[in-house]
Motif scaffolding. Structure first.
Motif, short mmCIF file in Angstrom:
data_model
loop_
_atom_site.label_atom_id
_atom_site.label_comp_id
_atom_site.label_asym_id
_atom_site.label_seq_id
_atom_site.Cartn_x
_atom_site.Cartn_y
_atom_site.Cartn_z
N ASN A 107 -15.09 -37.58 9.19
CA ASN A 107 -14.43 -38.04 10.42
C ASN A 107 -14.69 -37.11 11.60
O ASN A 107 -14.92 -37.56 12.72
CB ASN A 107 -12.92 -38.12 10.18
N GLU A 108 -14.68 -35.81 11.30
CA GLU A 108 -14.89 -34.83 12.37
C GLU A 108 -16.30 -34.98 12.95
O GLU A 108 -16.49 -34.98 14.18
CB GLU A 108 -14.69 -33.43 11.78
N ARG A 112 -17.57 -35.96 16.66
CA ARG A 112 -18.49 -35.04 17.35
C ARG A 112 -19.71 -35.82 17.85
O ARG A 112 -20.18 -35.62 18.97
CB ARG A 112 -18.90 -33.92 16.38
N HIS A 113 -20.18 -36.74 17.03
CA HIS A 113 -21.33 -37.56 17.43
C HIS A 113 -20.98 -38.49 18.59
O HIS A 113 -21.78 -38.70 19.50
CB HIS A 113 -21.84 -38.35 16.22
N LEU A 118 -21.17 -39.26 24.72
CA LEU A 118 -20.45 -39.19 26.01
C LEU A 118 -20.92 -38.00 26.84
O LEU A 118 -20.92 -38.07 28.08
CB LEU A 118 -18.94 -39.16 25.77
N ASP A 119 -21.37 -36.94 26.18
CA ASP A 119 -21.90 -35.78 26.91
C ASP A 119 -23.16 -36.13 27.70
O ASP A 119 -23.56 -35.40 28.59
CB ASP A 119 -22.24 -34.63 25.95
N VAL A 133 -15.05 -46.51 24.28
CA VAL A 133 -14.19 -46.81 25.43
C VAL A 133 -12.82 -46.16 25.24
O VAL A 133 -12.26 -45.57 26.18
CB VAL A 133 -14.07 -48.35 25.61
N SER A 134 -12.31 -46.22 24.03
CA SER A 134 -11.00 -45.65 23.77
C SER A 134 -11.05 -44.12 23.96
O SER A 134 -10.16 -43.52 24.57
CB SER A 134 -10.60 -46.06 22.35
N ARG A 135 -12.11 -43.50 23.45
CA ARG A 135 -12.28 -42.04 23.59
C ARG A 135 -12.35 -41.66 25.08
O ARG A 135 -11.73 -40.69 25.52
CB ARG A 135 -13.57 -41.63 22.88
#
Ligand code: NAD
Ligand code: SAH
Length: 420
Positions: A107-108, A112-113, A118-119, A133-135
């Motif tokens: 999950n982590e 991270r991916h 998004l980065d 979108v939620s993130r």
């Protein structure tokens, strides 16, 4: 092809195999091919940065290559920790598309991916389940100003987005690709119907003929799964919470009952509801030896915590099959950790249906850019002309001709004066 430097995939030596498999899928994706040919000439996505969270499969690879051909820069991560095809991820990196996805990631790593995508500061999002979108809305709101809009692939993603719209929380427009007829009527129904059986058979190799096969949920996915399981000779039972869908299942010739009634006779249970704890306390009455899997959304359609509570031991007995031995000696087998069976244990939907889903994605991304400045922060449907055009192109590729309305028929259908 220029390989990129930033990526996280399992093994770059798998790229050659991935390339061959991507080319194989392309043979069944003629509609997307036409979009790609036009995109190469017209460059309609020039300057756009697409952040994509999709299953990393051969079909998705063909979509990402199409978006890149249209002038976009594309970065992708997986929309499910178990669905990544590692060879495809490596091949995409070779194609110059940064991919962050490894089959079996925890999950982590999954998040991270997602963050790595998004980065890259996308200007458009392409989601399968609304995780990007939620993130963005919850953890990275400062980035939202860069984003002109996005697209969403699946039913549950659309449900989450509509909830955001209703709460006034959605801060950019999204096209609900799932709502296109050429998406859900084919992908959800025939795609899930076939690929779920594919996953079940690859994971277990059980005979379906004569088995009591319970399908939880008679929506688009459930209809497809029930009809395909019946086609393999299973005795199909449907569970529902919606009286109209339940009635439809009855009249389609299936037995309909509650999960409480189905659990003691079920040899196989597959959930396709998009809901929570659909298989829950009924586990107390479950038939010894029952196989339980999910092809709906997240891994919470089956209450795995409760399954654990009922069990003295749990152990993996084959890849994607975990045995839970109850204190009373009964055994239950959970498939693919309760995650999407068709994408975890098999390859997901066949390319021929993803051809239409992903032509919708590519054309919806183009539409969002074309409509820049005119869309509100709402969930939009795919414009009808795009949907109809995809169906027409698919029929053409299949060599199927259909009739055309005559002028007289057109006039007749739009008149109200003449009666019997
Ligand atoms: P849908 O809305 O058409 O159907 C869902 C059905 O489940 C509805 O009829 C609803 O009444 C029923 N339902 C809800 N709660 C229930 C419960 N507790 N018991 C029994 N039935 C219940 O949605 P769909 O398009 O069929 O999609 C279903 C799920 O599958 C979604 O989460 C979607 O995102 C996912 N999906 C998965 C794949 C895949 O590749 N595995 C493909 C498409 C969609
Ligand atoms: N985030 C969710 C994703 C929902 S999966 C999760 O936890 O798994 C449902 C979607 O997977 C469907 O709408 C379908 O379009 C997509 N899908 C099915 N087969 C696929 C394939 N071969 N390649 C890419 N996407 C696929």
């Amino acid at each position: 092809m220029t390989q990129v430097n930033n990526y996280d995939v399992k093994d770059m030596t798998l790229a050659g195999k991935g390339r061959d498999r991507i080319a194989w899928a392309a043979l069944e994706m003629p509609v997307l091919k036409q979009v790609r040919d036009r995109f190469e000439k017209e460059q309609p996505l020039a300057g756009q940065r697409l952040g994509c969270c999709l299953h990393i499969t051969t079909e998705t690879a063909n979509l990402l290559i199409t978006l890149k051909a249209g002038g976009a820069s594309v970065v992708a991560c997986a929309s499910n920790p178990l669905s990544t095809q590692d060879d495809v991820a490596a091949a995409l990196v070779e194609y110059g598309i940064p991919v962050y996805a490894i089959k079996g990631e925890d999950n982590e790593t999954y998040y991270r991916h997602l963050d790595a995508v998004l980065d890259s500061h996308p200007t458009q999002t392409m989601d399968d389940g609304c995780d990007l979108v939620s993130r963005l809305h919850q953890d990275r709101p400062s980035q939202i100003a860069d984003i002109i809009g996005g697209t969403e692939e699946t039913t549950t993603g659309v449900i989450r987005l509509k909830a955001m719209e209703k709460d006034g929380a959605l801060r950019f427009p999204i096209v609900a690709v799932n709502e296109a007829d050429t998406k859900h009527m084919f992908d959800n129904r025939y795609g899930t119907g076939q690929s779920t059986l594919d996953g079940l058979l690859r994971a277990t190799n059980v005979l379906l003929a004569g088995k009591n096969f319970v399908v939880a949920g008679y929506g688009w996915c459930g209809r497809g799964l029930a009809s395909r399981a019946r086609g393999m000779g299973a005795q199909v039972i449907v569970t529902e919470i919606d009286p109209i869908r339940a009635l439809e299942a009855v009249m389609d010739g299936f037995r309909v009952m509650t999960m409480e009634q189905a659990a003691p006779i079920a040899d196989i249970i597959i959930t396709v509801t998009g809901n929570l704890n659909v298989v829950d306390r009924q586990l107390r009455k479950i038939k010894d030896g029952c196989l339980i899997g999910n092809s709906g959304h997240f891994n919470d359609e089956i209450n795995i915590g409760f399954l654990d509570e009922l069990s003295e031991t749990r152990r993996v007995v084959r890849e994607f099959v975990e045995e839970f031995k109850f204190f009373d000696g009964r055994k239950v087998y959970l498939l693919a950790d309760g995650r999407l069976l068709n994408l975890a244990a098999a390859e997901g939907h066949p390319a021929s249906v993803m051809d239409m889903s992903f032509a919708n994605q590519a054309l919806a991304a183009e539409w969002v850019f074309k409509k820049l400045g005119t869309l509100e922060n709402k969930v939009y449907v795919v414009p009808r002309e795009i949907d109809e055009n995809i169906a027409a192109l698919k029929l053409k590729a299949m060599g199927v001709d259909i009739d055309v309305l005559t002028d007289a028929q057109q006039a007749y259908l739009s008149s109200w004066q003449s009666g019997t």
